[in-house]
Scaffold this active site. Sequence first.
Site, PDB file in Angstrom:
ATOM      1  N   VAL A  80       0.858  -1.186   0.000  1.00 34.38           N
ATOM      2  CA  VAL A  80       0.000   0.000   0.000  1.00 34.38           C
ATOM      3  C   VAL A  80       0.891   1.232   0.000  1.00 34.38           C
ATOM      4  O   VAL A  80       1.595   1.502   0.983  1.00 34.38           O
ATOM      5  CB  VAL A  80      -0.934   0.031   1.233  1.00 34.38           C
ATOM      6  CG1 VAL A  80      -1.803   1.287   1.212  1.00 34.38           C
ATOM      7  CG2 VAL A  80      -1.807  -1.214   1.271  1.00 34.38           C
ATOM      8  N   TYR A 234      -9.174  -7.631 -46.758  1.00 35.80           N
ATOM      9  CA  TYR A 234     -10.461  -8.297 -46.555  1.00 35.80           C
ATOM     10  C   TYR A 234     -10.189  -9.683 -45.992  1.00 35.80           C
ATOM     11  O   TYR A 234      -9.034 -10.078 -45.795  1.00 35.80           O
ATOM     12  CB  TYR A 234     -11.278  -8.376 -47.851  1.00 35.80           C
ATOM     13  CG  TYR A 234     -10.556  -8.973 -49.046  1.00 35.80           C
ATOM     14  CD1 TYR A 234     -10.418 -10.351 -49.204  1.00 35.80           C
ATOM     15  CD2 TYR A 234     -10.036  -8.148 -50.042  1.00 35.80           C
ATOM     16  CE1 TYR A 234      -9.780 -10.893 -50.296  1.00 35.80           C
ATOM     17  CE2 TYR A 234      -9.394  -8.683 -51.157  1.00 35.80           C
ATOM     18  CZ  TYR A 234      -9.260 -10.052 -51.270  1.00 35.80           C
ATOM     19  OH  TYR A 234      -8.632 -10.593 -52.350  1.00 35.80           O
ATOM     20  N   LYS A 293      -1.501 -25.488 -50.502  1.00 32.47           N
ATOM     21  CA  LYS A 293      -2.554 -24.809 -51.267  1.00 32.47           C
ATOM     22  C   LYS A 293      -3.854 -24.964 -50.507  1.00 32.47           C
ATOM     23  O   LYS A 293      -4.251 -26.083 -50.163  1.00 32.47           O
ATOM     24  CB  LYS A 293      -2.657 -25.433 -52.655  1.00 32.47           C
ATOM     25  CG  LYS A 293      -3.515 -24.630 -53.635  1.00 32.47           C
ATOM     26  CD  LYS A 293      -2.844 -23.311 -54.011  1.00 32.47           C
ATOM     27  CE  LYS A 293      -3.579 -22.623 -55.158  1.00 32.47           C
ATOM     28  NZ  LYS A 293      -3.429 -23.335 -56.434  1.00 32.47           N
ATOM     29  N   HIS A 294      -4.508 -23.856 -50.229  1.00 32.99           N
ATOM     30  CA  HIS A 294      -5.766 -23.863 -49.480  1.00 32.99           C
ATOM     31  C   HIS A 294      -5.633 -24.638 -48.174  1.00 32.99           C
ATOM     32  O   HIS A 294      -6.462 -25.505 -47.852  1.00 32.99           O
ATOM     33  CB  HIS A 294      -6.904 -24.401 -50.330  1.00 32.99           C
ATOM     34  CG  HIS A 294      -7.235 -23.529 -51.503  1.00 32.99           C
ATOM     35  ND1 HIS A 294      -7.598 -22.212 -51.386  1.00 32.99           N
ATOM     36  CD2 HIS A 294      -7.216 -23.788 -52.836  1.00 32.99           C
ATOM     37  CE1 HIS A 294      -7.812 -21.694 -52.575  1.00 32.99           C
ATOM     38  NE2 HIS A 294      -7.578 -22.624 -53.484  1.00 32.99           N
ATOM     39  N   ASN A 435     -11.382 -36.027 -44.251  1.00 31.34           N
ATOM     40  CA  ASN A 435     -10.647 -37.278 -44.141  1.00 31.34           C
ATOM     41  C   ASN A 435      -9.346 -37.187 -44.932  1.00 31.34           C
ATOM     42  O   ASN A 435      -9.353 -36.755 -46.074  1.00 31.34           O
ATOM     43  CB  ASN A 435     -11.485 -38.437 -44.685  1.00 31.34           C
ATOM     44  CG  ASN A 435     -12.606 -38.836 -43.756  1.00 31.34           C
ATOM     45  OD1 ASN A 435     -12.419 -38.914 -42.554  1.00 31.34           O
ATOM     46  ND2 ASN A 435     -13.776 -39.122 -44.321  1.00 31.34           N
TER      47      ASN A 435
END
Length: 534
Positions: A80, A234, A293-294, A435
Amino acid sequence: MASTGGSDEIERQAGNPTSRLALISVSDKTGIIDFARQLHGHGYSLLSTGGTASTLRDAGLDVTDVSEHTGSPEIMDGRVKTLHPKIHGGLLGREGEDEEVMREQEIQRIDMLVLNLYPFEKVTSNPECSFEEAIENIDIGGPAMLRSAAKNFNSVATVTSPDQYQAVIEALEQYGATLPESMRHELAVTAFNRVARYDDAISNWLSSHQPNGESGTFPGQINISHEKMDDLRYGENPHQQAAWYRAPGAVPGSLTSLAQHQGKPLSFNNIADADAAWRCVRQFVTPACVIVKHANPCGVACAADGLAAYERAYATDPTSAFGGVIAFNIPVDGETARTIVQRQFVEIMIAPGYSSEALAHISEKKNLRVLELPIADTDSELDIRCISGGVLVQQGDDVVVSREDCRVVSKRQPTQDEWTDLLFAWRVAKMVKSNAIVYAKDNQSLGVGAGQMSRVDSSRIAAWKAQDAGLSLQGSAMASDAFFPFRDSIDTASKSGVASIIQPGGSMRDDEVIAAADEHDMTMVFTGIRHFRH
């Protein structure tokens, strides 16, 4: 020397609009002496606490202790000291509205607060941190002062990081002793953000740790505070707005620590694909190349050097490699860079380093984004995904499976070369969307089937990909991220020449699947670990 009153103290009379006072209390003392000296040169008197006051005084600066300013001693081992009306009144006092009461109560206005908090996050990042040590590093007065000063940003400048010191001094030199309102507002927002992250860290840690030393993985309430790195053009699609945020305490080796050498700003999809490629390539110790890719690896290979690894990764799926992300776990040399830029269109290249010759070749493609960050061990991160109305949280999938972890369930035992193929294929399958089916041989992916609703379709697609690339599956390994519910994928793989299979096991038809492997003289191993990736 400490301030002992006299003319300097008379100048700092409560309510005197010509006097300026800076309260300095920092645990991170980087640059604080020079900053305080420059503040003093701009007409600020210095008020400070404990160790900070000693640091400034030892540097020859004139400092008033908070206890002298308030007339109250620091108590309870310093717990304090700043929770006092003369401190919070000085920070919260509004110009014009509160000057009368400030004169009555002998409260002097504090014009600038320079404060960073007890290092709770740093202390608790140590696995050996005790519960008691964590508690002692919870700052009470600091957040209270930051909130007071930031709330009253119309009158008070709130400085929370050494990174801000230079900009503050430049503003004082340009505008005089009072910082412009826009800067005070920006500093206040930063202060509130800092307090929010600090409170989140305390809440998360205490919620998952008990005084008896027991700890759990997930707190009762999860608080997520991330700092914005940049606005993005974006999101996944042009109609979606997006931004990029950094998690608190992000370590070197994570994507948020990258350096960009050239190219256009990263897009939302660029970042997601780069992260997928980086997570995959850093699994390997020998020179490796991953083409993504992706968010799916379409080619992965290890070899003696980077160029050979790239050639083999590219051969897996040249069509999908177009416009992809290429990642290496070793620095890129000139010949590798020249080969890539002359052969294909690349969105991003990412590696722990580049030779000067490599950067010269890459510079021919001005839009190619060139990212560099170190290969480093990273702590297991929580995987947090948004759902409607909330989030799902899980541990990161960082399990590494070795040969000793596997169980051979077929009649035929794997050869040494087959073990190498199996474990390589397993590492790749871990990074493919479910999968997932991966065919591989000699540390090279041959075909990848990703994200299909049925596992047998992934098997067929992976085989078709290999055939389309002119790669033989004869003697190859097949990896599946989850168990085979039926034997159809095994039969399909056998027709393509697959010799060994690695999968988690655990299907109610395991016996049927194992029997299929034995019929085709395949070897099959179970990992006991599933790698779903949705």
